[in-house]
Write a protein that holds these residues in place. Structure first.
Motif, PDB file in Angstrom:
ATOM      1  N   ARG A 233     -10.259   3.779   3.234  1.00 58.53           N
ATOM      2  CA  ARG A 233     -10.275   4.440   4.567  1.00 58.53           C
ATOM      3  C   ARG A 233      -9.381   3.688   5.351  1.00 58.53           C
ATOM      4  N   GLU A 234      -9.241   2.208   5.336  1.00 57.69           N
ATOM      5  CA  GLU A 234      -8.480   1.389   6.228  1.00 57.69           C
ATOM      6  C   GLU A 234      -6.972   1.830   5.714  1.00 57.69           C
ATOM      7  N   LYS A 237      -6.152   4.856   7.626  1.00 57.68           N
ATOM      8  CA  LYS A 237      -5.887   4.430   8.918  1.00 57.68           C
ATOM      9  C   LYS A 237      -4.515   3.916   9.359  1.00 57.68           C
ATOM     10  N   ARG A 241      -1.445   5.069  11.754  1.00 57.56           N
ATOM     11  CA  ARG A 241      -0.586   4.352  13.003  1.00 57.56           C
ATOM     12  C   ARG A 241       0.726   3.872  12.602  1.00 57.56           C
TER      13      ARG A 241
END
Length: 244
Positions: A233-234, A237, A241
């Protein structure tokens, strides 16, 4: 043999009596007899109670008798923990060997383990009263054992011979992740690996099948699946970004 008697002869240190009681209790034995100890009330001494560390009930039931003959009353088979006298005496055994042989008998004997004083050990006359001598295998260059250490070693070997205690798990068994959970992780990781540019969807080769095999060998738990999905998940993300 479950009711084996532990006999201490001419014990002089209260701490050894207490430590003996503790060694006995953790292995499930409770019959302690003191033969002519230096202090008749040794089992009540503060040091004995402190060293017993929760085995005060063994001390409270301990009997004090004047002679070894009194201590062996009702015993079928006595084992001395001493050097075999040079002239003659009972045969010498390694503890585990003898305990296993005695435990295998159809009618197990009422057993006594006899320990001498801290300073002088057992007198020959006391050894002669016994059916066997036990010799704890130690390093040939240094075989000095404290009284309570010897009691603990023999109590452990005896417990194993008559049926040891099961080891209780201190933590619950981990819950293994099922195939659906592992597949969900693989799908999540695939998305993350594509997002960071590590996996080319047009030429994936065998990356995902290899990860699948890796996870199967690892037998992932549900917690580990959650952990790895959190990492995925990170990754997603971060890729969003940075515009990867």
């Amino acid at each position: 043999m479950e009711s084996t008697r532990f006999v201490l002869i001419n014990t002089s240190h209260a701490g050894n009596v207490g430590a003996t009681a503790r060694a006995m209790k953790v292995m499930g034995f409770s019959d302690l007899v003191l033969v002519a100890p230096r202090f008749p009330d040794v089992a009540c001494h503060e040091e004995a109670v402190a060293m017993a560390s929760g085995a005060a009930d063994i001390l409270a039931r301990a009997r004090v008798v004047p002679t070894l003959a009194d201590a062996l009353d009702g015993v079928d088979y006595a084992c001395a923990t001493a050097m075999t006298p040079r002239d003659f005496g009972p045969p010498t055994y390694e503890p585990r060997q003898l305990f296993a042989e005695l435990a295998a008998r159809e009618a197990q004997p009422r057993l006594a383990l006899v320990f001498g004083s801290e300073r002088y050990g057992m007198a020959n006359e006391d050894v002669y009263r016994c059916h066997a001598v036990l010799s704890i295998p130690t390093h040939p260059d240094y075989g000095s054992l404290n009284l309570s250490q010897a009691v603990q070693l023999l109590a452990y070997d005896l417990r194993q011979a008559v049926g040891g205690f099961a080891v209780a798990a201190r933590t619950p068994d981990p819950e293994r992740a099922d195939a659906r959970a592992v597949q969900g992780l693989l799908d999540h990781l695939q998305t993350a690996l594509v997002d960071i540019g590590y996996l080319d969807p047009a030429a994936p080769k065998k990356l995902m099948p290899r990860l699948n095999q890796l996870f199967n060998r690892a037998c992932l738990t549900n917690e580990e699946v959650h952990l790895l999905r959190g990492i995925a998940r990170e990754m997603i993300k971060t890729a969003g970004r940075t515009g990867h």
